[in-house]
Design a protein around this motif. Sequence first.
Motif, PDB file in Angstrom:
ATOM      1  N   ASN A 316       0.599  23.349   4.532  1.00 32.64           N
ATOM      2  CA  ASN A 316       0.655  22.156   5.366  1.00 32.64           C
ATOM      3  C   ASN A 316       0.973  20.907   4.548  1.00 32.64           C
ATOM      4  OD1 ASN A 316      -0.840  19.657   6.720  1.00 32.64           O
ATOM      5  ND2 ASN A 316      -0.291  21.091   8.346  1.00 32.64           N
ATOM      6  N   VAL A 317       0.258  20.715   3.456  1.00 34.10           N
ATOM      7  CA  VAL A 317       0.508  19.537   2.625  1.00 34.10           C
ATOM      8  C   VAL A 317       1.894  19.628   1.977  1.00 34.10           C
ATOM      9  CG1 VAL A 317      -0.265  18.239   0.603  1.00 34.10           C
ATOM     10  CG2 VAL A 317      -1.948  19.154   2.205  1.00 34.10           C
ATOM     11  N   GLY A 318       2.283  20.834   1.539  1.00 32.73           N
ATOM     12  CA  GLY A 318       3.613  21.019   0.978  1.00 32.73           C
ATOM     13  C   GLY A 318       4.700  20.712   1.991  1.00 32.73           C
ATOM     14  N   MET A 319       4.473  21.084   3.246  1.00 39.86           N
ATOM     15  CA  MET A 319       5.420  20.818   4.335  1.00 39.86           C
ATOM     16  C   MET A 319       5.564  19.311   4.555  1.00 39.86           C
ATOM     17  SD  MET A 319       4.822  21.937   8.301  1.00 39.86           S
ATOM     18  CE  MET A 319       3.425  20.813   8.518  1.00 39.86           C
ATOM     19  N   VAL A 320       4.451  18.599   4.514  1.00 36.56           N
ATOM     20  CA  VAL A 320       4.437  17.161   4.768  1.00 36.56           C
ATOM     21  C   VAL A 320       5.225  16.394   3.704  1.00 36.56           C
ATOM     22  CG1 VAL A 320       2.893  15.158   4.667  1.00 36.56           C
ATOM     23  CG2 VAL A 320       2.354  17.076   6.162  1.00 36.56           C
ATOM     24  N   VAL A 321       5.149  16.851   2.452  1.00 34.29           N
ATOM     25  CA  VAL A 321       5.832  16.135   1.365  1.00 34.29           C
ATOM     26  C   VAL A 321       7.179  16.754   1.015  1.00 34.29           C
ATOM     27  CG1 VAL A 321       3.681  15.262   0.394  1.00 34.29           C
ATOM     28  CG2 VAL A 321       4.576  17.453  -0.404  1.00 34.29           C
ATOM     29  N   GLY A 322       7.653  17.694   1.845  1.00 33.15           N
ATOM     30  CA  GLY A 322       8.995  18.237   1.668  1.00 33.15           C
ATOM     31  C   GLY A 322       9.133  19.331   0.641  1.00 33.15           C
TER      32      GLY A 322
END
Length: 361
Positions: A316-322
């Motif tokens: 999720n966090v990786g998705m948010v920051v691309g």
Amino acid sequence: MSRYISFRDFDWVLFVFVLLICGLGVMEIRSATAHTKFAGAHIRQLYWISGGIAGMLLMSFMNYQKLLDGVHWMYIVSIASLMTVMIFGQKYLGARRWIKMPGGGHFQPSEWVKLILILAVAKYFADLHQRELSWPDFIKAGAIVGVPMLLVLAQPDLGTALTYIPIALMGLFLGGVRLKQALTVIVLGALMMPVAFHVLKPYQRERLTSFMEPEADSQGSGYQVIQSLIAVGSGGLWGSSAASQTHQAFLPVPQTDFIFAAFAEEHGFVGALTVMLLYFIVLMRLTQNAQTAPDRAGTFVVMGVVAVLSFHILVNVGMVVGFMPVTGIPLPLMSYGGSSVLFMFLALGIVMNVRMRRFVN
């Protein structure tokens, strides 16, 4: 197990940090959905959290070893529920993932299956009694997770299906997988990847590739990633009081998949770092509970929860920051959603269950 189980053995430290994360989530859901059609979602989230706490307390007093003894029946029911979704499930945006319940609510079995898989994998490897992992053992462990995973992929729900993988990987790692077995699976997986990629739906393929170059389709598949990056960047060090990306609806679904981006925009780098620190403390506390488990099965159960929680946070966090593709995996305890919240609290209830029996002989 004759020793009386009491709440003195309950992990209150873990519980407090979990509630802190939930509180930040409710606060952000309220802010992100104000003046939108989702206004009031934070109240419903509070209901789900209250129900989750009640379920956690109930689960903490149910002997997890008895749950493990009956896990084969739960596994059969979970497979049946996933098949029911495929036949009678509510269709939304081209996918059948929910069963409509009386009263207008929706039940997503794929979230609950994760809990059953954690128990099933723990039971399987605990029964091996630490013997060297043979190829038949390896294949059986893969099948336990693989069958429900294929059923969820057929819904289609790529994001939830991917969350089953860390359960299998953690079980194999703790179960004593040999280097030769691991390398063989990695090589086969790499060879099968092009085939698997072409089997996916077109929109799923776009999600898995658009994050690498979102500007190539800024109004289509790359839109979510671009808006998320703008939101995170505009938060600066202490946050933006305007939070235009969130409050002017540029950021998609800020109360669910992109709640971390919304929180980072409103509270900046310091706020985002605080959330990550809270998750780190929770994961460390869970790992400590795994180390003090009364038996091998208890260790596998707790580490299964650690694996799922870590995977959710990472993706999720990786998705948010691309850094990761957009797969629709929620941020545990913060994202809005009843099934996700209840699953997480029930999983924590089993962890408490293991902890409260660590001195029982």
